[in-house]
Design an enzyme around this catalytic site. Structure first.
Site, PDB file in Angstrom:
ATOM      1  CG  HIS A   1      -1.957   1.043   1.235  1.00  0.00           C
ATOM      2  ND1 HIS A   1      -3.083   0.979   0.446  1.00  0.00           N
ATOM      3  CD2 HIS A   1      -2.053   2.203   1.937  1.00  0.00           C
ATOM      4  CE1 HIS A   1      -3.828   2.054   0.663  1.00  0.00           C
ATOM      5  NE2 HIS A   1      -3.229   2.807   1.560  1.00  0.00           N
TER       6      HIS A   1
ATOM      7  CE  LYS B   1      -2.609  10.324  -4.510  1.00  0.00           C
ATOM      8  NZ  LYS B   1      -1.778  10.355  -3.290  1.00  0.00           N
TER       9      LYS B   1
ATOM     10  CG  HIS C   1     -10.368   3.935   2.503  1.00  0.00           C
ATOM     11  ND1 HIS C   1     -10.977   4.132   3.705  1.00  0.00           N
ATOM     12  CD2 HIS C   1      -9.037   4.049   2.768  1.00  0.00           C
ATOM     13  CE1 HIS C   1     -10.085   4.380   4.643  1.00  0.00           C
ATOM     14  NE2 HIS C   1      -8.898   4.331   4.096  1.00  0.00           N
TER      15      HIS C   1
ATOM     16  CG  ASP D   1      -3.904  12.743  -0.180  1.00  0.00           C
ATOM     17  OD1 ASP D   1      -3.044  12.881   0.709  1.00  0.00           O
ATOM     18  OD2 ASP D   1      -4.300  11.629  -0.569  1.00  0.00           O
TER      19      ASP D   1
ATOM     20  CG  ASP E   1      -3.528  12.888   4.791  1.00  0.00           C
ATOM     21  OD1 ASP E   1      -4.022  12.876   5.925  1.00  0.00           O
ATOM     22  OD2 ASP E   1      -3.722  11.996   3.947  1.00  0.00           O
TER      23      ASP E   1
ATOM     24  CD  GLN F   1      -8.902   8.753   8.558  1.00  0.00           C
ATOM     25  OE1 GLN F   1      -9.285   9.266   7.514  1.00  0.00           O
ATOM     26  NE2 GLN F   1      -7.807   8.007   8.610  1.00  0.00           N
TER      27      GLN F   1
ATOM     28  N   GLY G   1      -1.755   8.790  -8.945  1.00  0.00           N
ATOM     29  CA  GLY G   1      -2.762   7.750  -8.809  1.00  0.00           C
ATOM     30  C   GLY G   1      -2.482   6.854  -7.627  1.00  0.00           C
TER      31      GLY G   1
ATOM     32  CB  SER H   1      -6.221  -0.945  -4.524  1.00  0.00           C
ATOM     33  OG  SER H   1      -6.833  -1.821  -3.600  1.00  0.00           O
TER      34      SER H   1
END
Length: 728
Positions: A40, A82, A86, A108, A259, A305, A520, A523
């Site tokens: 990831h 972007k 998730h 982001d 972030d 978060q 990009g 995943s």
């Protein structure tokens, strides 16, 4: 099991870490390496292939490698955009998984100094007859709506498909678009020895620990044990954080901003250090905690978060802290920039981790995994002649993959911020006004995994061209694309083969269409047991309309009596179309080849035709084929359609083929001659299909025979209700 294996590292990767350090890492260091070396965070299986994509273009201000890509739209303004996935969290906890996906992509964007102005989402689920799929679908849509609506950013567009391959592994890809004054563009960089490092925003808890590692492995049949890996979002906190960060940037003296997303404080500090080629020293006892007794390991790996890391010019930290306090947010100096090359972590006066930033970033492994190019074999043919065209149209219009997605976007506030020019469902792409200028931007996400599964290279080319056409039919010129590449387990050669072919197809399409890639997300491991998802590249794209007053092309038919023309040559292939799936099931019929050169000519032609006043509407032919696209333009304009055409193709082939690169346009009769001349001068194939009428009907005659005659109002009811009925 060895500790490093539990954290997702292989024996060879652990050996490399020990060799690099000249010692064994402690638990905190091992955890930091494990998350940063996860698929990831490191892109270790995809990096060598992603480098093949074109990333430069005249409008590109910031390409891959930053929090978001940025393109120049003139007037000193840029668009930051972007897309990210998730997927794994949403499969376990659909509401929070989707909500925090939205929150992360928003951060982001404003980390670049841009104000977010729009959200898009690209969603994939299994078939809706499954109670679990309905639970996932409704939860994900509610999570996106709950977060986006509360923070005040409109969700303006997206795409949703329901196919068996996503039964266990739904896809939740979120895109955010923001506007930035290019002179105030900010990057995630750490420089300036002695400059303080601030942690701002929410408190740090235990949620999301090892979330990045969780997203880098296959989902087990029972994912409940992974629920703690799913983060919990607070959109109201994010709204405060957004405004405070933008105010702090306006004040100035901020060197860099990042972030805290996947891998939390570990990734944000090491990525900023690597970009700035500086060391960072962190003091974890200063971090505001949500829970008592948190260890250094937990603090460094928490993915709580609504947090940002800032590097501030020394001497200005108190003023910056005041701004965040005004917004009722935590803002604490948790470290400083050093002249070394390490991330040093202290807790209670003791150094608990000391790692070179290079080990966590550029020294992460890069794999050229073995791959096997998928064979396209055992191809079959079908005879669609026995399918009644009227029945086919009715069934397709109410299919959840084609039916209007009112259930989804009626939960979203798509007008908040009043920049939205065209509402969802009334255009192939969302169009947003750039305040203070005549300009607008068009934004869209698109992709279709079934086409890619049956031919990865052609399917990827199709995804890029389809998205570009979605922009062009609004009058926009595509400026750049972001992508979310969703695949199964890259350790399997057949999955890696799909990935390699998709990159090759995207590369060819981007080069021919002159659309650079600005960034990009990949995943992998979207797989449960032996069942992988369809390989699903999702393309997000941004385009520019120079003047909304004169350049915006509507999708809807505008005027009774207008002539209907088709740009592009229909070839009748039904491979992997919704028609094929609906009436013949999973048949291995070849995917139609993609004519990128013809597509490029049409993309360049459409804005010119509008500026010359030669077309009144445009809509590309997509899911369901020509018949469905005619209906969509008719529904939007509340006008009828008469088609009378002679073709060598079967009616079913002509009406339901989903060949990409076809566009329906309407033309005033008095402009017909000039229109045809302009189209032919551009080298674009053109066919006259019929005309717009004022009746409540769609009538299609082919070769002198009426094959469809239906009331538009009845068809529209099917189209409007199909998805809601499938959910009951």
């Amino acid at each position: 099991m060895a500790k490093w294996r539990e954290m997702g590292l292989t024996d060879e990767e652990y050996r490399r870490i020990v060799e690099y350090l000249g010692r064994e890492p402690n638990e905190v260091e091992l955890g930091m390496c494990a998350v940063m070396w996860s698929e990831h965070c490191s892109y270790k299986s995809s990096k060598i292939h992603l480098k093949k994509l074109p990333t430069r273009g005249p409008a590109v201000v910031q390409g891959p490698g930053e929090n978001a890509g940025v393109v120049d739209i003139g007037d000193g303004l840029g668009i930051a955009f972007k897309i990210e996935s998730h997927n794994h969290p949403s499969a376990i906890e659909p509401y929070q998984g989707a909500a925090t996906g939205v929150g992360g992509i928003i951060r982001d964007i404003f980390a670049m100094g841009a104000r977010p102005i729009a959200l898009l989402d690209s969603l994939r689920f299994g078939k809706l007859h499954s109670p679990r799929v309905r639970h996932l679908f409704t939860g994900v849509v509610a999570g996106i709506a709950g977060y986006g609506n509360c923070i005040g950013i409109p969700t303006v567009a997206g795409d949703v498909y329901f196919q068996e391959s996503y039964e266990e592994n739904p896809l939740v890809n979120a895109m955010c678009v923001g506007i930035v004054e290019l002179s105030k563009l900010k990057k995630g960089v750490a420089t300036g020895v002695g400059n303080p490092v601030l942690l701002v925003g929410a408190t740090t808890g235990r949620d999301g620990i090892h979330g990045a590692t969780f997203a880098s492995e296959e989902l087990s049949q029972d994912g409940e044990d992974k629920r703690p890996s799913v983060q919990v979002g607070d959109p109201f906190m994010e709204k405060l954080l957004l405004e405070a960060c933008l105010e702090a940037l306006e004040y100035g003296h901020i060197v860099g901003m990042q972030d805290l997303g996947a891998a939390g404080l570990t990734s944000s500090s090491s990525e900023m250090a690597a970009r700035g080629k500086s060391g960072i020293r962190l003091y974890l006892d200063r971090v505001p905690l949500r829970e008592e007794g948190m260890t250094p390991y937990e603090i460094m790996l928490s993915e709580s978060q609504e947090r940002m890391l800032l590097v501030v010019e020394k001497g200005y930290e108190d003023e910056i802290i005041k701004i965040f306090k005004k917004w009722d947010l935590n803002a604490v100096v948790v470290g400083e920039i050093t002249d070394g090359e390490e991330i040093e972590v202290f807790f209670d006066g003791e150094c608990v981790a000391k790692l070179p930033y290079r080990l966590l970033t550029e020294e992460a492994p890069v794999y050229d995994r073995p791959y096997r190019i998928p064979e396209i074999k055992n191809l079959q043919s079908i005879n669609p002649a026995g399918v009644d065209c009227g029945e086919a149209l009715r069934r397709l219009l109410q299919s959840p993959n084609i039916a209007r997605k009112s259930y989804v976007y009626e939960q979203y506030d798509h007008q908040v911020g009043v920049n939205t020019v065209v509402k969802p469902g009334y255009s192939d792409a969302a169009v947003l006004r750039i305040k203070g200028t005549k300009k607008g931007i068009a934004v869209k996400t698109d992709g279709n995994g079934r086409y890619v599964y049956h031919n990865p290279r052609e399917g990827a080319k199709r995804a890029v061209l389809e998205t570009a056409l979605n922009l062009a039919v609004t009058g926009a010129k595509p400026l750049g694309l972001t992508n979310c590449l969703n695949f199964g387990n890259p350790e399997k050669p057949e999955i890696m083969g799909q990935f390699v072919e998709v990159i090759a197809g995207m590369k060819e399409a981007c080069e021919i269409l002159n659309i650079p890639v600005t960034g990009g997300n990949v995943s992998f491991y979207n797989e449960t047991g032996e069942k992988a998802i369809y390989p699903t590249p999702v393309i997000g794209m941004v385009g520019l309309i120079d003047d909304l007053e004169t350049g915006l092309i509507p999708m809807a038919f505008q005027t009774e009596g207008d002539l209907i023309y088709l740009l592009g040559e229909p070839t009748g292939e039904l491979g992997q179309s919704e028609f094929l799936k609906e009436f013949f099931g999973d048949v291995l019929v070849p995917v139609p080849p993609v004519d990128l050169q013809e597509g490029r000519r049409i993309i360049e032609l459409l804005p010119l035709l509008k500026k010359q006043g030669l077309i009144n509407s445009a809509h590309d032919v997509s899911d369901g084929g020509l018949a469905v696209s005619l209906c969509e333009a008719a529904f939007a304009g509340e006008l009828g359609v008469n088609i009378d055409f002679t073709t060598s193709l079967l009616p079913q082939e002509f009406l339901f083929s989903e060949k990409v690169g076809l566009v329906i346009v309407s033309v005033s009769p008095e402009k017909e001659e000039e229109f045809i001349k302009s189209v032919k001068n551009a080298g674009v194939f053109v066919l006259k299909l019929g005309r717009v009428n004022g009746k409540d009907e769609i009538e299609i005659c082919l070769n002198g025979q009426r094959v469809i005659q239906e009331k538009l109002s009845e068809l529209k009811a099917l189209y409007e209700g199909g998805l809601s009925w499938a959910l009951k």
